[in-house]
Design a protein around this motif. Sequence first.
Motif, PDB file in Angstrom:
ATOM      1  N   VAL A 299       0.840  -1.201   0.000  1.00 61.55           N
ATOM      2  CA  VAL A 299       0.000   0.000   0.000  1.00 61.55           C
ATOM      3  C   VAL A 299       0.875   1.252   0.000  1.00 61.55           C
ATOM      4  CG1 VAL A 299      -1.842   1.266   1.159  1.00 61.55           C
ATOM      5  CG2 VAL A 299      -1.745  -1.242   1.313  1.00 61.55           C
ATOM      6  N   LEU A 300       0.562   2.161  -0.929  1.00 67.74           N
ATOM      7  CA  LEU A 300       1.209   3.472  -0.933  1.00 67.74           C
ATOM      8  C   LEU A 300       0.268   4.466  -0.278  1.00 67.74           C
ATOM      9  CD1 LEU A 300       2.622   3.781  -4.568  1.00 67.74           C
ATOM     10  CD2 LEU A 300       3.764   2.909  -2.541  1.00 67.74           C
ATOM     11  N   TYR A 301       0.769   5.195   0.694  1.00 65.82           N
ATOM     12  CA  TYR A 301      -0.037   6.253   1.262  1.00 65.82           C
ATOM     13  C   TYR A 301       0.838   7.476   1.511  1.00 65.82           C
ATOM     14  CZ  TYR A 301       1.796   4.468   5.744  1.00 65.82           C
ATOM     15  OH  TYR A 301       2.608   4.043   6.760  1.00 65.82           O
ATOM     16  N   GLY A 302       0.189   8.612   1.657  1.00 69.97           N
ATOM     17  CA  GLY A 302       0.902   9.877   1.776  1.00 69.97           C
ATOM     18  C   GLY A 302       0.111  10.955   1.084  1.00 69.97           C
ATOM     19  N   ALA A 303       0.794  11.979   0.555  1.00 69.42           N
ATOM     20  CA  ALA A 303       0.095  13.101  -0.051  1.00 69.42           C
ATOM     21  C   ALA A 303       0.998  13.828  -1.044  1.00 69.42           C
ATOM     22  CB  ALA A 303      -0.368  14.078   1.029  1.00 69.42           C
ATOM     23  N   THR A 304       0.370  14.486  -2.003  1.00 68.17           N
ATOM     24  CA  THR A 304       1.069  15.362  -2.942  1.00 68.17           C
ATOM     25  C   THR A 304       0.111  16.447  -3.399  1.00 68.17           C
ATOM     26  OG1 THR A 304       2.303  15.506  -5.023  1.00 68.17           O
ATOM     27  CG2 THR A 304       0.477  13.944  -4.944  1.00 68.17           C
ATOM     28  N   ASN A 305       0.650  17.606  -3.730  1.00 74.10           N
ATOM     29  CA  ASN A 305      -0.187  18.665  -4.303  1.00 74.10           C
ATOM     30  C   ASN A 305       0.034  18.791  -5.806  1.00 74.10           C
ATOM     31  OD1 ASN A 305       2.424  19.808  -4.032  1.00 74.10           O
ATOM     32  ND2 ASN A 305       1.578  21.878  -3.977  1.00 74.10           N
ATOM     33  N   ASP A 306       0.673  17.796  -6.385  1.00 78.02           N
ATOM     34  CA  ASP A 306       0.937  17.784  -7.824  1.00 78.02           C
ATOM     35  C   ASP A 306       0.568  16.419  -8.382  1.00 78.02           C
ATOM     36  OD1 ASP A 306       1.851  17.922 -10.405  1.00 78.02           O
ATOM     37  OD2 ASP A 306       3.799  18.768  -9.898  1.00 78.02           O
ATOM     38  N   ALA A 307      -0.535  16.366  -9.106  1.00 76.22           N
ATOM     39  CA  ALA A 307      -1.003  15.090  -9.656  1.00 76.22           C
ATOM     40  C   ALA A 307       0.029  14.453 -10.574  1.00 76.22           C
ATOM     41  CB  ALA A 307      -2.316  15.300 -10.404  1.00 76.22           C
ATOM     42  N   ALA A 308       0.856  15.260 -11.226  1.00 80.09           N
ATOM     43  CA  ALA A 308       1.868  14.724 -12.134  1.00 80.09           C
ATOM     44  C   ALA A 308       2.877  13.860 -11.388  1.00 80.09           C
ATOM     45  CB  ALA A 308       2.578  15.860 -12.861  1.00 80.09           C
ATOM     46  N   CYS A 309       3.180  14.223 -10.143  1.00 86.18           N
ATOM     47  CA  CYS A 309       4.112  13.418  -9.345  1.00 86.18           C
ATOM     48  C   CYS A 309       3.533  12.030  -9.092  1.00 86.18           C
ATOM     49  CB  CYS A 309       4.396  14.118  -8.015  1.00 86.18           C
ATOM     50  SG  CYS A 309       5.401  15.609  -8.148  1.00 86.18           S
ATOM     51  N   LYS A 310       2.278  12.008  -8.690  1.00 88.42           N
ATOM     52  CA  LYS A 310       1.614  10.729  -8.424  1.00 88.42           C
ATOM     53  C   LYS A 310       1.531   9.889  -9.696  1.00 88.42           C
ATOM     54  CE  LYS A 310      -2.768   8.910  -6.638  1.00 88.42           C
ATOM     55  NZ  LYS A 310      -4.041   9.263  -5.969  1.00 88.42           N
ATOM     56  N   ASP A 311       1.143  10.520 -10.804  1.00 88.52           N
ATOM     57  CA  ASP A 311       1.018   9.787 -12.069  1.00 88.52           C
ATOM     58  C   ASP A 311       2.364   9.207 -12.498  1.00 88.52           C
ATOM     59  OD1 ASP A 311      -1.631  10.464 -12.121  1.00 88.52           O
ATOM     60  OD2 ASP A 311      -1.399  12.112 -13.554  1.00 88.52           O
ATOM     61  N   SER A 312       3.422   9.991 -12.338  1.00 92.26           N
ATOM     62  CA  SER A 312       4.755   9.522 -12.737  1.00 92.26           C
ATOM     63  C   SER A 312       5.196   8.343 -11.884  1.00 92.26           C
ATOM     64  CB  SER A 312       5.765  10.662 -12.617  1.00 92.26           C
ATOM     65  OG  SER A 312       5.478  11.694 -13.530  1.00 92.26           O
ATOM     66  N   LEU A 313       4.889   8.389 -10.608  1.00 92.62           N
ATOM     67  CA  LEU A 313       5.240   7.275  -9.732  1.00 92.62           C
ATOM     68  C   LEU A 313       4.497   6.009 -10.142  1.00 92.62           C
ATOM     69  CD1 LEU A 313       6.549   6.009  -7.237  1.00 92.62           C
ATOM     70  CD2 LEU A 313       4.702   6.993  -5.862  1.00 92.62           C
ATOM     71  N   MET A 314       3.201   6.136 -10.392  1.00 89.85           N
ATOM     72  CA  MET A 314       2.406   4.965 -10.768  1.00 89.85           C
ATOM     73  C   MET A 314       2.881   4.364 -12.088  1.00 89.85           C
ATOM     74  SD  MET A 314       0.573   4.433  -8.268  1.00 89.85           S
ATOM     75  CE  MET A 314      -0.318   5.133  -6.885  1.00 89.85           C
ATOM     76  N   LYS A 315       3.242   5.217 -13.028  1.00 88.96           N
ATOM     77  CA  LYS A 315       3.742   4.725 -14.317  1.00 88.96           C
ATOM     78  C   LYS A 315       5.085   4.022 -14.152  1.00 88.96           C
ATOM     79  CE  LYS A 315       1.353   8.167 -17.157  1.00 88.96           C
ATOM     80  NZ  LYS A 315       1.519   9.366 -18.019  1.00 88.96           N
ATOM     81  N   ALA A 316       5.928   4.574 -13.296  1.00 89.11           N
ATOM     82  CA  ALA A 316       7.240   3.956 -13.063  1.00 89.11           C
ATOM     83  C   ALA A 316       7.093   2.598 -12.399  1.00 89.11           C
ATOM     84  CB  ALA A 316       8.091   4.882 -12.195  1.00 89.11           C
ATOM     85  N   LEU A 317       6.146   2.470 -11.475  1.00 93.71           N
ATOM     86  CA  LEU A 317       5.909   1.182 -10.823  1.00 93.71           C
ATOM     87  C   LEU A 317       5.320   0.176 -11.812  1.00 93.71           C
ATOM     88  CD1 LEU A 317       4.423   2.456  -7.438  1.00 93.71           C
ATOM     89  CD2 LEU A 317       6.679   1.439  -7.786  1.00 93.71           C
ATOM     90  N   ALA A 318       4.389   0.646 -12.633  1.00 94.73           N
ATOM     91  CA  ALA A 318       3.778  -0.246 -13.620  1.00 94.73           C
ATOM     92  C   ALA A 318       4.808  -0.754 -14.622  1.00 94.73           C
ATOM     93  CB  ALA A 318       2.644   0.480 -14.349  1.00 94.73           C
ATOM     94  N   ALA A 319       5.760   0.101 -14.974  1.00 93.75           N
ATOM     95  CA  ALA A 319       6.811  -0.300 -15.915  1.00 93.75           C
ATOM     96  C   ALA A 319       7.658  -1.428 -15.363  1.00 93.75           C
ATOM     97  CB  ALA A 319       7.694   0.901 -16.251  1.00 93.75           C
ATOM     98  N   GLU A 320       7.718  -1.514 -14.037  1.00 87.93           N
ATOM     99  CA  GLU A 320       8.468  -2.590 -13.378  1.00 87.93           C
ATOM    100  C   GLU A 320       7.552  -3.731 -12.936  1.00 87.93           C
ATOM    101  OE1 GLU A 320      11.750  -2.802 -13.020  1.00 87.93           O
ATOM    102  OE2 GLU A 320      12.038  -0.915 -14.113  1.00 87.93           O
ATOM    103  N   ASN A 321       6.288  -3.667 -13.400  1.00 87.35           N
ATOM    104  CA  ASN A 321       5.290  -4.689 -13.080  1.00 87.35           C
ATOM    105  C   ASN A 321       5.100  -4.831 -11.563  1.00 87.35           C
ATOM    106  OD1 ASN A 321       3.345  -6.544 -13.931  1.00 87.35           O
ATOM    107  ND2 ASN A 321       4.753  -8.286 -13.661  1.00 87.35           N
ATOM    108  N   LEU A 322       5.121  -3.694 -10.881  1.00 89.58           N
ATOM    109  CA  LEU A 322       4.922  -3.677  -9.431  1.00 89.58           C
ATOM    110  C   LEU A 322       3.492  -3.231  -9.132  1.00 89.58           C
ATOM    111  CD1 LEU A 322       8.299  -2.028  -8.373  1.00 89.58           C
ATOM    112  CD2 LEU A 322       7.616  -4.402  -7.965  1.00 89.58           C
ATOM    113  N   GLN A 323       2.675  -4.137  -8.642  1.00 90.56           N
ATOM    114  CA  GLN A 323       1.284  -3.841  -8.316  1.00 90.56           C
ATOM    115  C   GLN A 323       1.206  -3.305  -6.884  1.00 90.56           C
ATOM    116  OE1 GLN A 323      -1.446  -4.084 -10.422  1.00 90.56           O
ATOM    117  NE2 GLN A 323       0.136  -4.415 -11.979  1.00 90.56           N
ATOM    118  N   VAL A 324       0.512  -2.153  -6.737  1.00 95.47           N
ATOM    119  CA  VAL A 324       0.349  -1.556  -5.406  1.00 95.47           C
ATOM    120  C   VAL A 324      -1.085  -1.085  -5.246  1.00 95.47           C
ATOM    121  CG1 VAL A 324       2.756  -0.794  -5.245  1.00 95.47           C
ATOM    122  CG2 VAL A 324       1.018   0.745  -6.216  1.00 95.47           C
ATOM    123  N   LEU A 325      -1.489  -0.890  -4.015  1.00 98.10           N
ATOM    124  CA  LEU A 325      -2.771  -0.272  -3.701  1.00 98.10           C
ATOM    125  C   LEU A 325      -2.520   1.212  -3.446  1.00 98.10           C
ATOM    126  CD1 LEU A 325      -4.241  -2.986  -1.321  1.00 98.10           C
ATOM    127  CD2 LEU A 325      -4.737  -2.640  -3.738  1.00 98.10           C
TER     128      LEU A 325
END
Length: 405
Positions: free
Chosen positions: A63-89
């Motif tokens: 599970v990833l939890y926390g906060a950001t005020n920039d949606a691009a940061c969150k999107d970039s993290l999710m894409k980077a994890l998906a590229a490594e086939n890392l499934q997270v909640l």
Amino acid sequence: MKKLSLLALSALLVLAGSCGTSSEDAKTVKIKDIYGGVKSALVPDSRSKVFEVTVEKLGSDYVLYGATNDAACKDSLMKALAAENLQVLDSIELLPSKSLEGKVYGVTAQSVINFRTKGSYSAESATQTLMGTPVQVLEQRNGWTRAITPEGYISWVSSSSLAYMDEAEFQKYQQARKVIVTDKYITMYEKPSASSLMVSDAVWGDIMIDKGRAGSWRKVAIADGREGYVPASSVQDFDTWLSQRNPTPENIIATAKQFIGVPYMWGGTSIKAVDCSGFTKSTYYLNGIILARDASQQCYTGDDIDVSKYVDGVQTKESLANLKMGDLIFFGSKATPERKERITHVGIYIGDGIFIHSAGKVRINSLIPEDDNYYSGSNRLVRAQRILGNQDCGKGIISMKTIYE
């Protein structure tokens, strides 16, 4: 990526508590490494952007939890994890927090309020704002509010120090007639009499709602609703004041000299006390210009001025010939092959090798070794920046008119 509901998260927390782990597994470490890389690339300065994420293994899920005020940061993290086939909640909150229910605007409701690096009175001082300063509210936790100041600085303030508004309320506040304090220190009284009770203190640069003149007094209101009276001679119509701002080099130095003797205080940005960059920021603010908060941020705004001869060891007036009155000069350590440049101090250049700065107190010193008031840290001069003439043109300097008009 799967979105984690609150109910599912609670169930997983119970499960994790019954299982427990004594150390991080390889997948957790890899997720953290990817997050660290994304943060390093997208958020080089946490003073200007929130991107705080942690990972926890709950049962067989991550599970990833926390906060950001920039949606691009969150999107970039999710894409980077998906590229490594890392499934997270995904339990990362996008700020401003929905729990604010639209009250995402705040206005400073004390003469000077202190912002801190964390939501705790024991945390390091970060900055200050003057009464009437608008901020963007990001979230509230345990009596503390994380907010963004007009210059884009993110830190925490005691929640009771702000008045909170939704968009309609904030627009009404912005449109209200206001006055600005033009004396260094004044008192706001309950009645138009100096013998009545004090409502609040106020300082040079504070902004209040104008409620009209009452003889030699002005009735005013603070954004949180408190009303009172101040001497009419101590305030000026804010719109008139703003239209009269003329940030010439001479006016910058004249304002700066009015701070002479004001004590140094880490995080200070008012006539009560200032740190080095708080002094430069306050001086320019009172001339209608908003600077970045810290010296290490101010040094990358405006235009670079060549002081390389002085920096290389020629401590003469001639080596400072490129400087003009009102330029900011920065001290610290130069970049080397092994380390980056580090800026630790800033002052305002007056001319003829003389500058004014806050070091112990606001004072005037010389950069020239032969002068009696030579500043012992002059050999740490690193760079200089020209501020004047660079407002509102993408160089990190904005005029107050862009905030208040």
